[in-house]
Design an enzyme around this catalytic site. Structure first.
Site, PDB file in Angstrom:
ATOM      1  CB  SER A   1       2.598   4.826   6.377  1.00 16.33           C
ATOM      2  OG  SER A   1       2.922   5.754   5.374  1.00 16.33           O
TER       3      SER A   1
ATOM      4  CG  HIS B   1      -6.159   8.276  -1.034  1.00 18.90           C
ATOM      5  ND1 HIS B   1      -5.082   8.966  -0.506  1.00 18.90           N
ATOM      6  CD2 HIS B   1      -5.656   7.104  -1.510  1.00 18.90           C
ATOM      7  CE1 HIS B   1      -3.998   8.238  -0.655  1.00 18.90           C
ATOM      8  NE2 HIS B   1      -4.333   7.093  -1.275  1.00 18.90           N
TER       9      HIS B   1
END
Lengths: 612, 387
Positions: A321, A364
């Site tokens: 990430s 999300h």
């Protein structure tokens, strides 16, 4: 006079004349021989006589000392006694060696090395038999000198690393030359007890540290004993080096990593100084100075956490990430990403008949760039990457220094792997697919980055886009590029990183700190370990708990601090540490906090000094 | 033998006054001898590292003692030596036998006889005693006598017995010297050359036999001489280092006390057998040639004294002693230059060593005695009137 007397007297005269002629002939031969030896061969014999009486011994130069940024000594030399054997002075070197062993036992490996050296070294060159002799041993050898012909005891310097394992992967270590060192100049082989840098800075800066050997031309008698010193050339000590490393921070980084296998590198984002360069587990480099026992060696080699491996230098990891920072920046720079535009994360992205999942299965919801970084949402970057395209991502990554060497001062720095469509075509004979782009967008797939590349990229983001040269040696000038990115874009990325640590929903919120208003910003990464089946097969069946550790994810965390005026950047990798937020971020947090604390402490100290 | 008979023969005639003897003494001859000895002491001083001890001082004392012996011997009546030649020879032979029985081991070889006060080396004395005996033997012989085979058998025995005893010690060098000096005297008095050739051929044929009886170290030395590189650090070391020492002197030499080879003990036995190399190293070819010239002058004087002598005993004695001296010089030089095997023959007048110096000076004393008594008439059997 009677006839017989006359005859006899005449005969004697004749014979005496004949004998005289013979004497003259003998004289001519002798004088001719003298002329041959003294005039025709005179020069040759003169040289031989000189050779007879002189012995040239090289003297060891002092190896350059190494200090940390505050003048703390990291690599020192200290005096020791060593026993050397000079083959041509020994009546029977095997006998001498046997007698020596009776007094001071030698390890089997040592003996093998000695015998090997006896074979390939010239007869008048000293061969190290045993170093680090105690006073008792020196006395013992002196007392038994008659049965130890050819053995000499000399004083020499040996490297020591007072900070032991703290510096093992920065400095590396030195060890004795062996017959595999074929590219080493022969002069160094003539120095008994010379140790060459094997890894780390000792290896990379060998030519600056080693100095120049001196020589001692001595007159020796037929018994090989030194009569007097004829000529001496002083050795030239190697260069003392001042590092940018702060041993206190180094210590904190080691402690923070604890028993984990991993690495932590701290750099100054403005100057490029490397303040901490840690790879764990570490080892005591002092044990390589003398020959290391097989048992100790095996223990080091069999440790699955690989203490000898310099993970800070040789490690190549998927950035996971953390690479989203690069993709986000690429999106902003190319104008594809509108920082205020929201993207909806449902938990997965559909690409053809392939489904790319977000790490959060339930999704999300809709996110801006800042929020996507905060949550480390995969889907946001899947979506964006498709629009940005691989070329723009690769271009941005290249600008940030991925795919290239970072440090020149240390040998072994890796390029990592920044995959491009051309690269894939060349090596895999396959087209670059959109799926590859999606994998790249979350720092997985083919991409491999080194800790040094990551920390430099973070430093660039923190210092308004200057790609800076990282270095270990203190230097006055800072080498860096002009700003490579739009500062507004960098501020957006930094805002995301700020949230990761300081927003209650941030992935590293638990690792936040506030030291007089100084905070940290960062990015977590958790990367799947790519397991090589060949390796598995080689290593056979493993214990269950080892299997578990081995298959755990790598935890990464890249950060900088303080957030308002960035000074330090850090990269922490914890191999098989589990999650980036749980395993790596706390480590980075401790290190940065310590760095900031030390700054305050040093400032106070300085103030105190100036006030005095 | 008739030497018991006329005890009073030397009393009868020809008693020179001391003044006559003094003027008959060949002072030039002595001068050159002493010159070489002084050079030798200088070299020993250098070998001692610029010290009188341990060699130079002792050698000086020996020189003075030897010089006294020379003077005493020179002023003796020559007939006395003629008369006692066989006695001296017989006594020396007995001492050699004594070494065989009582002698103690010195330097790995049995050569010395401890007489309480002095250690005597009978093999050294034998060199002179044999010459005396041979001079006496050939004194009265006519050329026809000498050319008979039967006539040379007794002197061959005179040589053979001590040579065998000395070989047993074992001392190859001295034994060889005795054989050479006997051969030289045989040659000088007129033994036919073909006989020498015959013996030479026979000797060559006997080499394998002799070889079998040589000691190991002697074999080593011969083998090493033939090929010094055979064992450069062992037996060949001497020859190699000796040549290096000589050669490194060059033309001018390294200078007095500057010889590295000798100072640092690279040459073995530098103060004895290899002393010439020290001189050659420090004084170069120049010094070597000067020394060599001095030796040749001494030999020349010796021969001239012999030829001027009217009696055969004196002639043969002086010639024999001179040739003996010359052989010493040639063999030692040939040895240190690598032309001959290392046989342990010292360089006369130069090498450190007591007995050798004393024997040499007694020999020179005898030559001086011959010089003084050059006109003495000595009868066939030692008297003046027994012709």
């Amino acid at each position: 006079m009677s006839v017989w007397k006359y005859e006899k007297a005449r005969e004697i005269v004749v014979r005496t004349i004949i004998l005289s002629v013979i004497f003259v002939c003998i004289s001519l031969i002798l004088i001719g021989r003298l002329f041959y030896l003294q005039i025709l061969q005179g020069e040759r014999f003169f040289v031989l006589a000189e050779k007879n009486r002189t012995a040239i011994r090289l003297t060891m130069p002092d190896r350059g000392k190494i200090y940390d940024r505050n003048g703390v000594i990291l690599a020192d030399n200290h005096k020791i006694f060593q026993a050397v054997l000079i083959k041509e002075q020994a009546e029977d070197y095997q006998k001498t060696l046997d007698n020596f062993k009776k007094l001071i036992p030698l390890e089997e490996d040592e003996e093998k090395r000695i015998l090997r050296e006896i074979k390939y070294k010239r007869a008048f060159m000293p061969i190290q038999i045993k170093d680090n002799l105690t006073k008792e041993q020196v006395v013992l050898l002196h007392l038994n000198a008659p049965v130890l012909t050819g053995i000499q005891i000399e004083e020499t310097m040996i490297r020591t690393y007072p900070k032991k394992d703290l510096t093992a992967h920065v400095l590396g270590y030195v060890s004795l030359l062996n017959d595999r060192d074929t590219n080493v100049d022969s002069i160094w082989f003539d120095l008994a007890g010379y140790r060459i840098g094997r890894t780390g800075l000792e290896q990379s800066l060998e030519s600056r540290l080693r100095g120049k050997p001196g020589f001692k031309k001595t007159e020796i008698n037929a018994m090989g004993r030194t009569v007097r010193l004829m000529e001496e050339g002083k050795s030239v000590a190697g260069e003392d080096l001042n590092l940018t490393i702060d041993i206190r921070l180094q210590k904190m980084a080691m402690e923070a990593l604890g028993n984990e296998a991993g690495t932590a590198i701290v750099v100054n984002v403005q100057t490029g100084e490397i303040l901490s360069f840690v790879s764990t587990p570490s080892f005591d480099p002092n044990m390589f100075l003398s020959s290391i026992s097989q048992k100790k060696w095996n223990k080091l080699m069999n440790n699955q956490k690989k203490p000898l491996q310099n993970k800070a230098l040789f490690g190549a990891y998927s950035p996971g990430s953390i690479f989203k920072l690069v993709v986000g920046l690429a999106g902003l720079e190319s104008g594809v990403i509108d920082p205020d535009k929201r993207v909806y994360c449902s938990g997965a992205t559909q690409l053809g008949n392939q489904k790319f999942h977000c790490w959060k299965h339930e999704g999300h919801g809709s996110l801006t760039l800042r929020e996507a970084l905060r949550h480390s949402c995969d889907v946001y970057f899947y979506e964006m990457a498709q629009k940005i395209g691989v070329e723009k991502i690769v271009e941005t990554a290249q600008k940030l220094g991925f795919g290239e060497n970072v440090v020149t001062e240390m040998i072994g720095d890796k390029n990592g792997l920044l995959p491009t469509p051309e690269w894939k075509m060349r090596t895999k004979k396959d087209d670059w697919r959109m799926g590859d782009t999606l994998n790249l967008s979350i720092g997985q797939g083919f991409l491999l980055t080194t800790p040094l590349q990551l920390v430099r990229a973070i430093a660039a983001i923190a210092n308004n886009g200057h790609l800076i040269d990282l270095h270990f040696l203190k230097q006055d000038k800072v080498t860096s590029t002009a700003s490579l990115f739009n500062n507004a874009h960098l501020r957006l990325i930094r805002a995301g990183m700020y949230d990761v640590v300081n927003h209650e929903n941030g992935t590293a919120y638990k690792s936040r700190f506030d030291l007089d208003g100084k905070r940290m910003a960062g990015k977590t990464a958790t990367t799947q370990v790519r397991r090589i089946s060949l390796k598995e097969r080689e290593e056979g069946i493993k214990k269950q708990k080892d299997m578990v550790w081995e298959s755990r994810d790598h935890a990464l965390f890249a950060a900088y601090a303080p957030t308002d005026k960035p000074k330090y950047a850090v990269i922490v990798v914890v191999e098989h540490g589990g999650g980036g937020s749980s395993a790596a971020a706390p480590v980075a947090s401790k290190i940065l906090k310590e760095a900031l604390r030390l700054d305050i402490e040093d400032a106070k100290l300085k103030e105190g000094v100036t006030r005095k | 033998m008739s030497f018991f008979k006329d005890r009073n023969c030397y009393m009868k005639n020809y008693n020179l006054s001391f003044k006559e003897k003094w003027s008959g003494f060949n002072w030039q001859f002595l001068f050159f001898i002493c010159l070489v000895v002084f050079i030798g002491i200088g070299v020993l001083y250098s070998v001692g590292g610029g010290n009188w001890s341990p060699w130079a001082s002792k050698q000086t004392v020996r020189f003075i003692v030897s010089l006294c012996f020379l003077m005493v011997v020179a002023f003796f009546n020559l007939r006395l030596f003629m008369r006692y030649a066989y006695w001296i020879y017989g006594l020396t032979l007995l001492m050699l036998l004594g070494v065989e029985v009582f002698g103690h081991i010195g330097m790995g070889a049995q050569r010395w006889l401890n007489l309480g006060v002095v250690n005597l080396q009978p093999s050294e004395c034998m060199k002179i005693a044999l010459i005396l005996a041979l001079a006496r033997y050939f004194h009265g012989a006519s050329l026809e006598d000498i050319r008979r085979v039967k006539f040379v058998i007794p002197p061959l025995l005179m040589m053979g017995v001590p040579v065998l005893l000395i070989l047993k010690q074992p001392d190859l060098g001295t034994a060889m010297m005795l054989v050479f000096e006997t051969a030289a005297i045989f040659f000088l008095v007129g033994v036919q050359v073909w006989k020498f050739l015959l013996v030479l051929i026979a000797g060559t044929a006997a080499i394998p036999l002799v070889w079998a009886h040589l000691h190991d170290y002697q074999k080593q030395r011969v083998l090493t001489f033939l090929n010094p590189e055979r064992d450069p650090l062992g037996a060949g070391y001497h020859i190699t280092q000796s040549k290096i020492t000589l050669g490194s002197g060059g033309f001018w030499g390294k200078g007095f006390m500057q010889g590295t080879q000798s100072r640092l003990s690279f040459i073995p036995e530098k103060q004895t057998d290899f002393i010439f190399t020290v001189l050659a190293e420090e004084f170069g070819l120049l010094g070597s040639l000067v020394l060599y010239a001095l030796y040749m002058i001494i030999i020349f004087y010796g021969m001239m004294i012999a030829l001027k002598c009217t009696n055969f005993f004196g002639k043969i004695l002086a010639l024999g002693l001179t040739v003996n001296f010359a052989l010493y010089v040639f063999i030692n030089m040939g040895m240190v230059m690598g032309l001959m095997p290392v046989v342990g023959v010292p360089l006369p007048l130069m090498s450190y060593g007591g007995t050798a110096m004393l024997t040499l000076f007694i020999g020179f004393g005898l030559i001086e005695c011959v010089a003084i008594n050059k006109e003495m008439v000595i009868g066939r059997l030692g008297s003046i009137d027994d012709e």
